[in-house]
Enzyme design. Structure first.
Site, PDB file in Angstrom:
ATOM      1  N   ALA A 106       0.857  -1.232  -0.086  1.00  0.00           N
ATOM      2  CA  ALA A 106       0.035  -0.028   0.164  1.00  0.00           C
ATOM      3  C   ALA A 106       0.817   1.296   0.070  1.00  0.00           C
ATOM      4  CB  ALA A 106      -0.885  -0.062   1.269  1.00  0.00           C
ATOM      5  N   SER A 154       1.724   5.932  -5.249  1.00  0.00           N
ATOM      6  CA  SER A 154       2.803   5.454  -6.181  1.00  0.00           C
ATOM      7  C   SER A 154       3.203   6.282  -7.380  1.00  0.00           C
ATOM      8  CB  SER A 154       2.352   3.916  -6.707  1.00  0.00           C
ATOM      9  OG  SER A 154       1.342   4.138  -7.415  1.00  0.00           O
ATOM     10  N   THR A 167      11.290   0.471  -4.035  1.00  0.00           N
ATOM     11  CA  THR A 167      11.464   0.985  -5.622  1.00  0.00           C
ATOM     12  C   THR A 167      12.914   1.092  -5.899  1.00  0.00           C
ATOM     13  OG1 THR A 167      10.920   2.703  -7.226  1.00  0.00           O
ATOM     14  CG2 THR A 167      10.622   3.148  -4.864  1.00  0.00           C
ATOM     15  N   ASP A 168      13.327   1.130  -7.121  1.00  0.00           N
ATOM     16  CA  ASP A 168      14.535   1.683  -7.583  1.00  0.00           C
ATOM     17  C   ASP A 168      14.711   3.018  -7.391  1.00  0.00           C
ATOM     18  OD1 ASP A 168      13.038   2.329  -9.619  1.00  0.00           O
ATOM     19  OD2 ASP A 168      14.290   1.354 -11.222  1.00  0.00           O
ATOM     20  N   GLU A 169      13.458   3.802  -7.391  1.00  0.00           N
ATOM     21  CA  GLU A 169      13.623   5.278  -7.507  1.00  0.00           C
ATOM     22  C   GLU A 169      14.446   6.137  -6.288  1.00  0.00           C
ATOM     23  OE1 GLU A 169      10.583   7.161  -8.964  1.00  0.00           O
ATOM     24  OE2 GLU A 169       9.451   5.714 -10.010  1.00  0.00           O
ATOM     25  N   TYR A 183       7.759  11.459  -4.089  1.00  0.00           N
ATOM     26  CA  TYR A 183       7.526   9.925  -3.947  1.00  0.00           C
ATOM     27  C   TYR A 183       8.634   9.128  -3.463  1.00  0.00           C
ATOM     28  CZ  TYR A 183       7.167   5.114  -5.694  1.00  0.00           C
ATOM     29  OH  TYR A 183       7.016   3.678  -5.762  1.00  0.00           O
ATOM     30  N   SER A 236       9.581   9.568  -0.012  1.00  0.00           N
ATOM     31  CA  SER A 236       8.672   9.073   1.091  1.00  0.00           C
ATOM     32  C   SER A 236       8.947   7.506   1.127  1.00  0.00           C
ATOM     33  CB  SER A 236       7.275   9.485   0.963  1.00  0.00           C
ATOM     34  OG  SER A 236       6.808   8.694  -0.468  1.00  0.00           O
ATOM     35  N   LYS A 237       9.235   6.992   0.085  1.00  0.00           N
ATOM     36  CA  LYS A 237       9.625   5.470  -0.144  1.00  0.00           C
ATOM     37  C   LYS A 237      10.745   5.228   0.798  1.00  0.00           C
ATOM     38  CE  LYS A 237       7.806   2.193  -1.748  1.00  0.00           C
ATOM     39  NZ  LYS A 237       6.469   1.585  -1.348  1.00  0.00           N
ATOM     40  N   ASN A 270      10.769  -0.188 -12.594  1.00  0.00           N
ATOM     41  CA  ASN A 270       9.147  -0.036 -13.203  1.00  0.00           C
ATOM     42  C   ASN A 270       8.640  -1.267 -13.449  1.00  0.00           C
ATOM     43  OD1 ASN A 270      10.797   2.645 -13.453  1.00  0.00           O
ATOM     44  ND2 ASN A 270       8.782   3.168 -14.316  1.00  0.00           N
ATOM     45  N   ARG A 320      14.411   3.963 -18.290  1.00  0.00           N
ATOM     46  CA  ARG A 320      13.910   3.151 -17.228  1.00  0.00           C
ATOM     47  C   ARG A 320      14.105   1.543 -17.186  1.00  0.00           C
ATOM     48  NH1 ARG A 320      13.984   7.488 -15.432  1.00  0.00           N
ATOM     49  NH2 ARG A 320      12.329   8.890 -14.631  1.00  0.00           N
ATOM     50  N   ASN A 350      12.131   6.238 -22.937  1.00  0.00           N
ATOM     51  CA  ASN A 350      10.758   6.228 -22.797  1.00  0.00           C
ATOM     52  C   ASN A 350      10.275   6.184 -24.487  1.00  0.00           C
ATOM     53  OD1 ASN A 350      10.790   6.168 -19.972  1.00  0.00           O
ATOM     54  ND2 ASN A 350      10.796   8.261 -19.909  1.00  0.00           N
ATOM     55  N   GLY A 390      12.203  17.992 -12.214  1.00  0.00           N
ATOM     56  CA  GLY A 390      13.272  17.419 -11.494  1.00  0.00           C
ATOM     57  C   GLY A 390      13.402  15.715 -12.035  1.00  0.00           C
TER      58      GLY A 390
HETATM   59  P1  NAD Z   1      -0.754   1.401  -7.046  1.00  0.00           P
HETATM   60  O1  NAD Z   1      -0.814   2.787  -6.819  1.00  0.00           O
HETATM   61  O2  NAD Z   1      -1.420   0.784  -8.266  1.00  0.00           O
HETATM   62  O3  NAD Z   1      -1.573   0.678  -5.778  1.00  0.00           O
HETATM   63  C1  NAD Z   1      -1.615   1.109  -4.345  1.00  0.00           C
HETATM   64  C2  NAD Z   1      -2.853   0.555  -3.699  1.00  0.00           C
HETATM   65  O4  NAD Z   1      -2.488   1.041  -2.253  1.00  0.00           O
HETATM   66  C3  NAD Z   1      -4.286   0.947  -4.122  1.00  0.00           C
HETATM   67  O5  NAD Z   1      -4.917  -0.314  -4.073  1.00  0.00           O
HETATM   68  C4  NAD Z   1      -4.609   1.806  -3.033  1.00  0.00           C
HETATM   69  O6  NAD Z   1      -6.045   1.779  -2.887  1.00  0.00           O
HETATM   70  C5  NAD Z   1      -3.754   1.337  -1.877  1.00  0.00           C
HETATM   71  N1  NAD Z   1      -3.789   2.185  -0.687  1.00  0.00           N
HETATM   72  C6  NAD Z   1      -3.186   3.567  -0.994  1.00  0.00           C
HETATM   73  N2  NAD Z   1      -3.016   4.381   0.222  1.00  0.00           N
HETATM   74  C7  NAD Z   1      -3.527   3.290   1.395  1.00  0.00           C
HETATM   75  C8  NAD Z   1      -3.764   3.491   2.541  1.00  0.00           C
HETATM   76  N3  NAD Z   1      -3.500   4.409   3.227  1.00  0.00           N
HETATM   77  N4  NAD Z   1      -4.347   2.251   3.194  1.00  0.00           N
HETATM   78  C9  NAD Z   1      -4.524   1.289   2.469  1.00  0.00           C
HETATM   79  N5  NAD Z   1      -4.313   1.074   1.079  1.00  0.00           N
HETATM   80  C10 NAD Z   1      -3.724   2.067   0.509  1.00  0.00           C
HETATM   81  O7  NAD Z   1       0.507   0.837  -6.804  1.00  0.00           O
HETATM   82  P2  NAD Z   1       1.478  -0.190  -7.426  1.00  0.00           P
HETATM   83  O8  NAD Z   1       2.104   0.205  -8.820  1.00  0.00           O
HETATM   84  O9  NAD Z   1       0.842  -1.417  -7.366  1.00  0.00           O
HETATM   85  O10 NAD Z   1       2.681  -0.316  -6.569  1.00  0.00           O
HETATM   86  C11 NAD Z   1       2.715  -0.874  -5.276  1.00  0.00           C
HETATM   87  C12 NAD Z   1       3.804  -0.960  -4.358  1.00  0.00           C
HETATM   88  O11 NAD Z   1       4.950  -1.180  -5.299  1.00  0.00           O
HETATM   89  C13 NAD Z   1       4.219   0.451  -3.812  1.00  0.00           C
HETATM   90  O12 NAD Z   1       4.594   0.407  -2.659  1.00  0.00           O
HETATM   91  C14 NAD Z   1       5.115   0.986  -4.846  1.00  0.00           C
HETATM   92  O13 NAD Z   1       5.871   2.243  -4.462  1.00  0.00           O
HETATM   93  C15 NAD Z   1       5.949  -0.131  -5.162  1.00  0.00           C
HETATM   94  N6  NAD Z   1       6.630  -0.182  -6.332  1.00  0.00           N
HETATM   95  C16 NAD Z   1       5.908   0.015  -7.490  1.00  0.00           C
HETATM   96  C17 NAD Z   1       6.323   0.001  -9.029  1.00  0.00           C
HETATM   97  C18 NAD Z   1       5.747   0.359 -10.186  1.00  0.00           C
HETATM   98  O14 NAD Z   1       6.433   0.634 -11.214  1.00  0.00           O
HETATM   99  N7  NAD Z   1       4.422   0.396  -9.998  1.00  0.00           N
HETATM  100  C19 NAD Z   1       7.689  -0.290  -8.902  1.00  0.00           C
HETATM  101  C20 NAD Z   1       8.491  -0.518  -7.730  1.00  0.00           C
HETATM  102  C21 NAD Z   1       7.822  -0.549  -6.560  1.00  0.00           C
HETATM  103  P1  TYD Z   2       5.713   6.436 -14.919  1.00  0.00           P
HETATM  104  O1  TYD Z   2       5.040   5.301 -15.707  1.00  0.00           O
HETATM  105  O2  TYD Z   2       4.832   7.631 -14.415  1.00  0.00           O
HETATM  106  O3  TYD Z   2       6.532   5.757 -13.859  1.00  0.00           O
HETATM  107  P2  TYD Z   2       7.841   6.403 -13.020  1.00  0.00           P
HETATM  108  O4  TYD Z   2       7.721   7.931 -12.833  1.00  0.00           O
HETATM  109  O5  TYD Z   2       7.668   5.875 -11.716  1.00  0.00           O
HETATM  110  O6  TYD Z   2       9.170   6.050 -13.677  1.00  0.00           O
HETATM  111  O7  TYD Z   2       6.722   7.107 -16.021  1.00  0.00           O
HETATM  112  C1  TYD Z   2       7.719   6.343 -16.610  1.00  0.00           C
HETATM  113  C2  TYD Z   2       8.495   7.133 -17.448  1.00  0.00           C
HETATM  114  O8  TYD Z   2       7.815   7.739 -18.445  1.00  0.00           O
HETATM  115  C3  TYD Z   2       8.956   8.453 -16.572  1.00  0.00           C
HETATM  116  O9  TYD Z   2      10.281   8.739 -17.243  1.00  0.00           O
HETATM  117  C4  TYD Z   2       8.084   9.638 -16.998  1.00  0.00           C
HETATM  118  C5  TYD Z   2       7.600   9.252 -18.442  1.00  0.00           C
HETATM  119  N1  TYD Z   2       6.295   9.560 -18.855  1.00  0.00           N
HETATM  120  C6  TYD Z   2       6.181  10.276 -19.967  1.00  0.00           C
HETATM  121  O10 TYD Z   2       6.885  10.585 -20.881  1.00  0.00           O
HETATM  122  N2  TYD Z   2       4.727  10.570 -20.379  1.00  0.00           N
HETATM  123  C7  TYD Z   2       3.680  10.281 -19.679  1.00  0.00           C
HETATM  124  O11 TYD Z   2       2.491  10.648 -19.798  1.00  0.00           O
HETATM  125  C8  TYD Z   2       3.779   9.786 -18.173  1.00  0.00           C
HETATM  126  C9  TYD Z   2       2.759   9.285 -17.265  1.00  0.00           C
HETATM  127  C10 TYD Z   2       5.426   9.155 -18.075  1.00  0.00           C
END
Ligand code: NAD
Ligand code: TYD
Length: 360
Positions: free
Chosen positions: A83, A86, A135-137, A161, A164-165, A190, A225, A260, A295
């Site tokens: 949770a 993100s 995350t890698d970020e 973001y 905070s992670k 990602n 990415r 990208n 940024g």
């Molecule tokens: P997402 O935004 O799709 O899902 C987040 C989920 O958390 C949602 O279902 C939301 O309702 C729930 N949530 C948010 N705030 C909450 C709260 N206060 N209490 C309970 N539930 C809450 O995110 P995601 O892409 O599935 O990412 C999941 C995790 O993986 C995150 O911790 C993110 O940092 C990490 N992560 C994501 C990616 C990516 O590319 N998406 C990559 C590496 C790590």
């Molecule tokens: P995103 O999917 O938002 O993931 P993250 O920022 O966590 O890497 O974005 C992936 C890459 O794509 C990021 O470099 C930002 C870029 N991006 C665009 O160029 N256009 C878009 O509309 C979005 C949402 C992201």
């Protein structure tokens, strides 16, 4: 690992993880705690395999009493913590919610497991695990010549973001060091695949292209990415949970570093092949360079030697095969797309994020 609390299990990766776990582990029961923010949806939890072993709880990880009650009621021995808020762009426009959920929410979970597992000793200590999904970020941004990040690379988060992670990762580590919490942290690149909310680059591109809308590429599109297919991430998490060394972190990634622009072009080419009668051929003609993200991190790359060597994990999907599967999934789930895009706030978000971006 019998009774697993998954937080954020109605979101993108969390719902894929719930599906994965129900499929591969016949003994595990899952309690899925999710606040159903804009990013979470019960649409992501339809047609689960063996749904009798899954309980959904609509609630917030910051609600300490609720989380404590769930741990006790379901005798939770494993927490897999997804949770979070993100989306980087949303963190730039409104960082407060990121601190609340990602930092305070993680702290709340840690306090509750400390009480239940470490102070009350309600379960045998050897049987409990806190798995934090990160995350890698947190590592910042790489120059072109710099080597990929390892587990020893110092944190240097750039966006609210990522900061905070990073803060939540530090809290988890500190609970291990100070109180002896048995934890694992995974830092993943990602993700993409089924059920990803269409604010992120890959689903946004697929869905805009289907409707002949512009495909927004931030800046010059040269940002790099590393992309991992979501099911490969789920398998890696479960592998680390079962076989990883407690108190350690593991990097994960898909072993690809496209720009990208390349990713968007690959998606356009797949759509050209799948939909030769589309009115928007060639889909690359829809690409538009728009104002950059403030940024914006230039390059991410993960060194995944540790998880490969210690656990034998490697991604099953290449970027090419994963993108093909992902496009196919979105084309076959247009009713999911409609339901998700009709949720309150989605159109407003597109307006907020894109209307003010000047074309480059
Ligand atoms: P997402 O935004 O799709 O899902 C987040 C989920 O958390 C949602 O279902 C939301 O309702 C729930 N949530 C948010 N705030 C909450 C709260 N206060 N209490 C309970 N539930 C809450 O995110 P995601 O892409 O599935 O990412 C999941 C995790 O993986 C995150 O911790 C993110 O940092 C990490 N992560 C994501 C990616 C990516 O590319 N998406 C990559 C590496 C790590
Ligand atoms: P995103 O999917 O938002 O993931 P993250 O920022 O966590 O890497 O974005 C992936 C890459 O794509 C990021 O470099 C930002 C870029 N991006 C665009 O160029 N256009 C878009 O509309 C979005 C949402 C992201």
């Amino acid at each position: 690992m019998q009774n697993v609390l998954v937080t954020g299990g109605a979101g993108f990766i969390g719902s894929n993880f719930v599906r994965y776990l129900l499929k591969v582990e016949p003994e595990v029961r899952i309690v899925n705690l999710d606040a159903l923010t804009y990013a979470g949806s019960s649409e992501n939890l339809k047609d689960l395999p063996d749904p009798g072993r899954h309980v959904f709880i609509h609630g917030n990880i910051c609600d300490r009493n609720l989380v404590a009650d769930l741990l006790r009621r379901y005798q939770i021995d494993t927490v897999v913590h997804f949770a979070a808020e993100s989306h980087v762009d949303r963190s730039i426009l409104g960082p407060g919610q990121f601190v609340q959920t990602n930092v305070v929410g993680t702290f709340t979970l840690l306090e509750v497991v400390r009480q239940f597992w470490l102070i009350e000793r309600a379960l045998p200590l050897a049987s409990v695990r806190f798995h934090h999904v990160s995350t890698d970020e947190v590592f910042g941004s790489l120059e072109p010549h710099e080597p990929a990040w390892t587990e020893r690379t110092p944190y240097a988060p750039n966006s609210p973001y990522a900061a905070s992670k990073a803060a939540s990762d530090h809290l988890v580590r500190a609970y291990g060091h100070t109180y002896g919490l048995p934890y694992l942290i995974t830092n993943c690149s990602n993700n993409y695949g089924p059920y990803q909310f269409p604010e992120k680059l890959i689903p946004l591109t697929i869905l805009n292209a289907l409707e002949g809308r512009p495909l927004p590429v931030y800046g010059d599109g040269g940002q790099v990415r590393d992309w991992l297919y979501v099911e490969d991430h789920c398998e890696a998490i479960w592998m680390v949970l079962r076989q990883g060394t407690l108190g350690e972190t593991y990097n994960m990634g898909g072993d690809n570093q496209p720009t990208n622009l390349t990713v968007v072009q690959m998606l356009c080419d797949i759509l050209d092949q799948r939909l030769p009668d589309s009115a928007y051929m060639p889909h690359r003609s829809l690409i538009r360079f728009v104002e950059d993200r403030p940024g914006h991190d230039r390059r991410y790359a993960m060194d995944t030697t540790k998880i490969r060597r210690e656990l034998g994990w490697r991604p099953r999907q290449s970027l090419e095969s994963g993108l093909l599967k992902t496009v196919a999934w979105y084309l076959n789930h247009l009713e999911w797309v409609t339901a998700i895009r009709n949720q309150p706030g989605y159109q407003a978000w597109l307006e907020i994020n894109y209307a003010s971006r000047e074309a480059q």
